[in-house]
Design an enzyme around this catalytic site. Structure first.
Site, short mmCIF file in Angstrom:
data_model
loop_
_atom_site.label_atom_id
_atom_site.label_comp_id
_atom_site.label_asym_id
_atom_site.label_seq_id
_atom_site.Cartn_x
_atom_site.Cartn_y
_atom_site.Cartn_z
N ASN A 5 0.84 -1.20 0.01
CA ASN A 5 -0.03 -0.12 -0.05
C ASN A 5 0.76 1.27 0.03
O ASN A 5 1.84 1.14 0.71
CB ASN A 5 -0.81 0.11 1.30
CG ASN A 5 -1.79 1.26 1.44
OD1 ASN A 5 -2.63 1.60 0.17
ND2 ASN A 5 -2.14 1.86 2.56
N HIS A 47 0.91 5.03 1.33
CA HIS A 47 0.08 6.01 2.05
C HIS A 47 0.90 7.50 2.04
O HIS A 47 2.16 7.48 2.15
CB HIS A 47 0.12 5.57 3.50
CG HIS A 47 -0.80 6.53 4.55
ND1 HIS A 47 -2.13 6.29 4.41
CD2 HIS A 47 -0.33 7.30 5.36
CE1 HIS A 47 -2.46 7.26 5.23
NE2 HIS A 47 -1.37 8.02 6.02
N THR A 99 -1.28 -5.37 6.50
CA THR A 99 -1.73 -6.28 7.38
C THR A 99 -2.91 -6.22 8.15
O THR A 99 -3.67 -5.10 7.68
CB THR A 99 -0.61 -6.14 8.57
OG1 THR A 99 -0.56 -5.05 9.13
CG2 THR A 99 0.60 -6.58 8.22
C1 GRF Z 1 -2.32 8.86 -3.32
O1 GRF Z 1 -2.00 10.13 -2.74
C2 GRF Z 1 -2.17 7.67 -2.50
O2 GRF Z 1 -1.13 7.71 -1.53
C3 GRF Z 1 -3.69 7.75 -1.49
O3 GRF Z 1 -4.64 8.02 -2.59
C4 GRF Z 1 -3.79 8.69 -3.63
C5 GRF Z 1 -4.13 7.86 -4.88
O4 GRF Z 1 -3.63 8.76 -6.01
N1 GRF Z 1 -3.74 6.53 -1.00
P1 GRF Z 1 -3.88 8.10 -7.61
O5 GRF Z 1 -5.48 7.48 -7.73
O6 GRF Z 1 -2.73 7.18 -7.82
O7 GRF Z 1 -3.81 9.29 -8.36
#
Ligand code: GRF
Length: 206
Positions: A109, A111, A143
Site C-alpha cells: 500500500n 500512504h 496487515t
Molecule cells: C495517493 O495520494 C495515495 O497515497 C492515496 O491516494 C492517492 C491516490 O492517487 N492512498 P492516484 O489515484 O494514484 O492518483
C-alpha cells in the site's frame, strides 16, 4: 524465471497506476499486470488501464451485503488470474483479515504520510494542520491493522510556509510515483526479508 502476476487495486485517478505502467513499459518492472480492479465505476484510473490494454474489473462494495462477501468476490478475481502480488494504489477500502489470510502473497500500500504519523484519511491535510515541517509518503505491507504494516520505504518532503493541502499533496504524489514502482521492483526481485516489523532490503539477495 516466469514473470510474476501483479494486480493493482484503485479507487481514484490512478496516477500511481500510471507510474507503475510507465515503469513497466520502460522495462524497469518485469511483471504481468493481468488486471486493474476498482471499487467505483467512476474511478478515472480505469481509463488509464484501458489505454494500456489491461483488463479492468469494477467490484463495487455497495453491491454486497457484507465485507466478507465483497472480499470473497475480490479473492475470486485474484485467484482466477493467479495473482502473486497485490498493489493498493489509492484503493480506498480497508481489506480485512479475511482477505489478507486468504491471499498468499504480499499486499503493498502507498500512504501519503510518514507512517506511523497520520494513518487513515486526509493524511496530508492533517499533517499540514498539525504543523509538521516534514511530510512524506510510505510504502508498507498491508496487515490486519490499517496503515500499520512493516515499512518498505519512505520519502521525506519538506513543508513550506506557503503550502496548501493541494500543493503539499501534489509534491508528495510526485514522490509516490517514484517510490511505489521502486518498492514493487524490490518485491518482484525478492530482494528483501522481513524480521519482526523490519523490512531489510538488499541490493541483490540472490
Ligand atoms: C495517493 O495520494 C495515495 O497515497 C492515496 O491516494 C492517492 C491516490 O492517487 N492512498 P492516484 O489515484 O494514484 O492518483
Amino acid at each position: 524465471m516466469t514473470k510474476k502476476n501483479v494486480a493493482i487495486f484503485i479507487s481514484g485517478k490512478g496516477s500511481n497506476l500510471e507510474a507503475i505502467l510507465k515503469k513497466r513499459d520502460m522495462s524497469f518492472l518485469d511483471c504481468n499486470i493481468p488486471f486493474v480492479l476498482a471499487n467505483r465505476k467512476d474511478a478515472k484510473g480505469l481509463q488509464v488501464a484501458k489505454e494500456h490494454g489491461i483488463q479492468t474489473y469494477i467490484v463495487d462494495h455497495r453491491c454486497f451485503t457484507s465485507r466478507q462477501l465483497y472480499e470473497d468476490k475480490l479473492l475470486e478475481v485474484v485467484q482466477k488470474h493467479a495473482i502473486d502480488i497485490i498493489v493498493l494504489a489509492g484503493f480506498m477500502r480497508i481489506l480485512s483479515s479475511h482477505f489478507i489470510r486468504h491471499f498468499d502473497g504480499p499486499i503493498l500500500n502507498i500512504h501519503p504520510a510518514l507512517l506511523p504519523s497520520f494513518p487513515g484519511l486526509n493524511a496530508q491535510k492533517r499533517a499540514l494542520e498539525y504543523g509538521v515541517k516534514f511530510a512524506g509518503c510510505t510504502v508498507h505491507l498491508v496487515t490486519d491493522n490499517v496503515d500499520a504494516g512493516p515499512i518498505f520505504a519512505q520519502e521525506i518532503i519538506p513543508v513550506f510556509n506557503d503550502d496548501s493541502e493541494e500543493s503539499l499533496s501534489l509534491r508528495i504524489l510526485e514522490r509516490e510515483h517514484i517510490l511505489l514502482p521502486e518498492v514493487l521492483r524490490i518485491v518482484l526481485e525478492g530482494n528483501y526479508e522481513i524480521t519482526g516489523r523490519r523490512v531489510l532490503i538488499y541490493d541483490d539477495k540472490n
